[in-house]
Design a protein around this motif. Structure first.
Motif, PDB file in Angstrom:
ATOM      1  N   VAL A   1       0.880  -1.149  -0.113  1.00  0.00           N
ATOM      2  CA  VAL A   1      -0.310   0.021   0.116  1.00  0.00           C
ATOM      3  C   VAL A   1       0.976   1.313   0.140  1.00  0.00           C
ATOM      4  CG1 VAL A   1      -1.833   1.067   1.250  1.00  0.00           C
ATOM      5  CG2 VAL A   1      -1.758  -1.215   1.309  1.00  0.00           C
ATOM      6  N   VAL A   2       0.620   2.140  -0.927  1.00  0.00           N
ATOM      7  CA  VAL A   2       1.204   3.322  -1.003  1.00  0.00           C
ATOM      8  C   VAL A   2       0.351   4.607  -0.799  1.00  0.00           C
ATOM      9  CG1 VAL A   2       2.656   4.903  -2.560  1.00  0.00           C
ATOM     10  CG2 VAL A   2       3.137   2.721  -2.503  1.00  0.00           C
ATOM     11  N   LEU A   3       0.611   5.525  -0.145  1.00  0.00           N
ATOM     12  CA  LEU A   3      -0.355   6.766  -0.190  1.00  0.00           C
ATOM     13  C   LEU A   3       0.328   8.030   0.355  1.00  0.00           C
ATOM     14  CD1 LEU A   3      -2.565   6.794   3.267  1.00  0.00           C
ATOM     15  CD2 LEU A   3      -0.590   5.039   3.072  1.00  0.00           C
ATOM     16  N   LEU A   4      -0.244   9.219   0.382  1.00  0.00           N
ATOM     17  CA  LEU A   4       0.605  10.270   1.131  1.00  0.00           C
ATOM     18  C   LEU A   4      -0.216  10.706   2.455  1.00  0.00           C
ATOM     19  CD1 LEU A   4       0.809  12.678  -2.135  1.00  0.00           C
ATOM     20  CD2 LEU A   4       2.673  11.347  -0.918  1.00  0.00           C
ATOM     21  N   HIS A   5       0.706  11.008   3.242  1.00  0.00           N
ATOM     22  CA  HIS A   5       0.408  11.595   4.535  1.00  0.00           C
ATOM     23  C   HIS A   5       0.674  13.186   4.693  1.00  0.00           C
ATOM     24  CE1 HIS A   5       0.314   7.884   7.394  1.00  0.00           C
ATOM     25  NE2 HIS A   5      -0.648   7.803   6.385  1.00  0.00           N
ATOM     26  N   GLN A   6      -0.066  13.898   4.992  1.00  0.00           N
ATOM     27  CA  GLN A   6      -0.181  15.252   5.104  1.00  0.00           C
ATOM     28  C   GLN A   6       0.652  15.605   6.264  1.00  0.00           C
ATOM     29  OE1 GLN A   6      -3.434  17.959   5.176  1.00  0.00           O
ATOM     30  NE2 GLN A   6      -2.374  19.534   5.552  1.00  0.00           N
ATOM     31  N   TRP A   7       1.732  16.398   6.270  1.00  0.00           N
ATOM     32  CA  TRP A   7       2.711  16.300   7.321  1.00  0.00           C
ATOM     33  C   TRP A   7       1.987  17.244   8.608  1.00  0.00           C
ATOM     34  CZ3 TRP A   7       6.802  13.809   7.790  1.00  0.00           C
ATOM     35  CH2 TRP A   7       7.796  14.178   8.910  1.00  0.00           C
ATOM     36  N   GLU A   8       2.308  16.921   9.738  1.00  0.00           N
ATOM     37  CA  GLU A   8       1.816  17.588  11.013  1.00  0.00           C
ATOM     38  C   GLU A   8       1.830  18.936  10.937  1.00  0.00           C
ATOM     39  OE1 GLU A   8       5.486  15.774  12.489  1.00  0.00           O
ATOM     40  OE2 GLU A   8       3.908  14.963  11.165  1.00  0.00           O
ATOM     41  N   ASN A   9       0.926  19.809  11.278  1.00  0.00           N
ATOM     42  CA  ASN A   9       1.034  21.228  11.457  1.00  0.00           C
ATOM     43  C   ASN A   9       1.132  21.864   9.929  1.00  0.00           C
ATOM     44  OD1 ASN A   9       1.107  23.643  13.168  1.00  0.00           O
ATOM     45  ND2 ASN A   9       3.108  24.042  12.602  1.00  0.00           N
ATOM     46  N   SER A  10       0.926  21.396   8.886  1.00  0.00           N
ATOM     47  CA  SER A  10       1.178  21.778   7.761  1.00  0.00           C
ATOM     48  C   SER A  10      -0.213  22.195   6.958  1.00  0.00           C
ATOM     49  CB  SER A  10       1.932  20.942   6.828  1.00  0.00           C
ATOM     50  OG  SER A  10       0.897  19.807   6.498  1.00  0.00           O
ATOM     51  N   ARG A  11      -0.181  23.126   5.822  1.00  0.00           N
ATOM     52  CA  ARG A  11      -1.435  23.230   5.138  1.00  0.00           C
ATOM     53  C   ARG A  11      -1.170  23.131   3.631  1.00  0.00           C
ATOM     54  NH1 ARG A  11      -3.911  29.276   5.879  1.00  0.00           N
ATOM     55  NH2 ARG A  11      -2.157  29.729   4.668  1.00  0.00           N
ATOM     56  N   ILE A  12      -2.228  22.638   2.740  1.00  0.00           N
ATOM     57  CA  ILE A  12      -1.869  22.266   1.700  1.00  0.00           C
ATOM     58  C   ILE A  12      -3.244  22.742   0.980  1.00  0.00           C
ATOM     59  CG2 ILE A  12      -1.812  20.470  -0.043  1.00  0.00           C
ATOM     60  CD1 ILE A  12      -0.552  18.630   1.913  1.00  0.00           C
ATOM     61  N   TYR A  13      -2.917  23.416  -0.130  1.00  0.00           N
ATOM     62  CA  TYR A  13      -4.152  24.264  -0.982  1.00  0.00           C
ATOM     63  C   TYR A  13      -4.456  23.415  -2.240  1.00  0.00           C
ATOM     64  CZ  TYR A  13      -6.847  27.882  -3.266  1.00  0.00           C
ATOM     65  OH  TYR A  13      -7.469  28.551  -4.017  1.00  0.00           O
ATOM     66  N   ASP A  14      -5.699  23.626  -2.692  1.00  0.00           N
ATOM     67  CA  ASP A  14      -6.037  22.926  -4.024  1.00  0.00           C
ATOM     68  C   ASP A  14      -7.189  23.702  -4.528  1.00  0.00           C
ATOM     69  OD1 ASP A  14      -5.641  21.475  -6.112  1.00  0.00           O
ATOM     70  OD2 ASP A  14      -6.994  19.739  -5.428  1.00  0.00           O
ATOM     71  N   SER A  15      -7.690  23.678  -5.752  1.00  0.00           N
ATOM     72  CA  SER A  15      -8.799  24.536  -6.244  1.00  0.00           C
ATOM     73  C   SER A  15      -9.330  23.616  -7.604  1.00  0.00           C
ATOM     74  CB  SER A  15      -8.611  25.979  -6.422  1.00  0.00           C
ATOM     75  OG  SER A  15      -7.780  25.930  -7.623  1.00  0.00           O
ATOM     76  N   ASP A  16     -10.238  24.293  -8.161  1.00  0.00           N
ATOM     77  CA  ASP A  16     -10.635  23.822  -9.423  1.00  0.00           C
ATOM     78  C   ASP A  16      -9.582  23.514 -10.468  1.00  0.00           C
ATOM     79  OD1 ASP A  16     -13.109  23.387  -8.297  1.00  0.00           O
ATOM     80  OD2 ASP A  16     -13.947  25.338  -9.113  1.00  0.00           O
ATOM     81  N   ASN A  17      -8.383  24.528 -10.222  1.00  0.00           N
ATOM     82  CA  ASN A  17      -7.278  24.628 -11.045  1.00  0.00           C
ATOM     83  C   ASN A  17      -6.319  23.112 -10.788  1.00  0.00           C
ATOM     84  OD1 ASN A  17      -7.971  26.877 -12.626  1.00  0.00           O
ATOM     85  ND2 ASN A  17      -7.163  28.238 -10.873  1.00  0.00           N
ATOM     86  N   HIS A  18      -6.769  22.593 -10.130  1.00  0.00           N
ATOM     87  CA  HIS A  18      -6.020  21.312  -9.495  1.00  0.00           C
ATOM     88  C   HIS A  18      -4.426  21.537  -9.309  1.00  0.00           C
ATOM     89  CE1 HIS A  18      -9.648  19.654 -10.752  1.00  0.00           C
ATOM     90  NE2 HIS A  18      -9.488  20.068 -12.039  1.00  0.00           N
ATOM     91  N   HIS A  19      -3.987  22.210  -8.312  1.00  0.00           N
ATOM     92  CA  HIS A  19      -2.735  22.453  -8.025  1.00  0.00           C
ATOM     93  C   HIS A  19      -1.824  21.400  -7.387  1.00  0.00           C
ATOM     94  CE1 HIS A  19      -3.418  26.858  -8.601  1.00  0.00           C
ATOM     95  NE2 HIS A  19      -4.820  26.674  -8.114  1.00  0.00           N
ATOM     96  N   THR A  20      -2.677  20.642  -6.542  1.00  0.00           N
ATOM     97  CA  THR A  20      -2.231  19.519  -5.792  1.00  0.00           C
ATOM     98  C   THR A  20      -2.395  18.121  -6.509  1.00  0.00           C
ATOM     99  OG1 THR A  20      -2.067  20.926  -3.715  1.00  0.00           O
ATOM    100  CG2 THR A  20      -2.030  18.591  -3.539  1.00  0.00           C
ATOM    101  N   THR A  21      -1.546  17.314  -6.845  1.00  0.00           N
ATOM    102  CA  THR A  21      -1.776  16.021  -7.675  1.00  0.00           C
ATOM    103  C   THR A  21      -0.844  14.934  -7.007  1.00  0.00           C
ATOM    104  OG1 THR A  21      -0.094  16.725  -9.228  1.00  0.00           O
ATOM    105  CG2 THR A  21      -2.471  17.284  -9.516  1.00  0.00           C
ATOM    106  N   PHE A  22      -1.296  13.704  -7.311  1.00  0.00           N
ATOM    107  CA  PHE A  22      -0.652  12.753  -7.097  1.00  0.00           C
ATOM    108  C   PHE A  22      -0.819  11.651  -8.338  1.00  0.00           C
ATOM    109  CE2 PHE A  22      -0.773   8.576  -4.016  1.00  0.00           C
ATOM    110  CZ  PHE A  22       0.555   8.266  -4.330  1.00  0.00           C
TER     111      PHE A  22
END
Length: 218
Positions: A189-210
């Motif tokens: 199993v492979v996945l992404l964990h958001q780092w503690e105390n962090s912020r990640i942004y996304d919108s309809d422009n699809h900035h954050t991808t995997f």
């Protein structure tokens, strides 16, 4: 009478010598015949050996050809059955920041644009390897600079961190990213964990991808 007996004796001796000569000639002819028979048998054996070798070579060539055909068919089938690739962005709709959280949390990329082989689950964020092989993964994060919160995520394999993408600055935009190739067993199993105390942004422009895909089976 005496002269007649003498002549007869001479005739007998002549016949004996002639007979001996003919016998010797016959023996010589027998030997020559045996030599010719031996040569003929040798030629027959050589021909038979050559024929057998050619037949065996032909059989071997046919076997190799059949094996090659089977391998090609296997590769064609393997290629069709083992095509694995996916790509997704973080938010299915809308825009906004994810986080911050006190602990690491799984990131679920819900906007799936490709999921060949259905190895990625948009409900859990899990990628589960369907075959043993080498897989390549890439993830791109987006965030606004903040004095207290970085933009960061870590790729995790079977619960163990592999690579982290991390960037922190008090202002402007940050765009950390990372790529990695992993050898995965079936069911890994492979996945992404958001780092503690962090912020990640996304919108309809699809900035954050995997994204990820199978390079080759092993």
């Amino acid at each position: 009478m005496s002269a007649s007996l003498g002549g007869l004796k001479v005739s007998v001796e002549y016949l004996q010598r002639d007979n001996e000569a003919k016998t010797t000639e016959i023996e010589l002819l027998k030997e020559q015949y045996q030599v010719q028979v031996a040569k003929l048998r040798m030629l027959e054996q050589q021909y038979q050996d050559k024929f057998t070798a050619q037949a065996e070579e032909l059989t071997s060539v046919k076997a190799r050809a059949n094996n090659t055909e089977l391998q090609l068919e296997w590769l064609r089938t393997e290629g069709k059955e083992k095509r694995v690739a996916f790509s997704a962005s973080l938010l299915a709709s809308g825009s906004g920041n994810i986080g911050p959280f006190n602990t690491q949390r799984p990131l679920v990329f819900r906007n799936v644009v490709a999921n060949i082989g259905n190895a990625y689950n948009p409900n859990t964020g899990f990628f589960i390897a369907p075959v043993r092989g080498a897989y390549h993964f890439e993830f791109y994060l987006y965030g606004g600079g903040h004095a207290s919160h970085p933009t960061a995520a870590v790729l995790v394999k079977n619960g163990n961190p592999v690579f982290i993408a991390y960037e922190h600055q008090p202002s402007y935009v940050v765009n950390p990213s990372k790529a990695v190739t992993l050898l995965l067993e079936i069911g890994d199993v492979v996945l992404l964990h958001q780092w503690e105390n962090s912020r990640i942004y996304d919108s309809d422009n699809h900035h954050t991808t995997f994204s990820g895909h199978l390079l080759f089976t092993m």
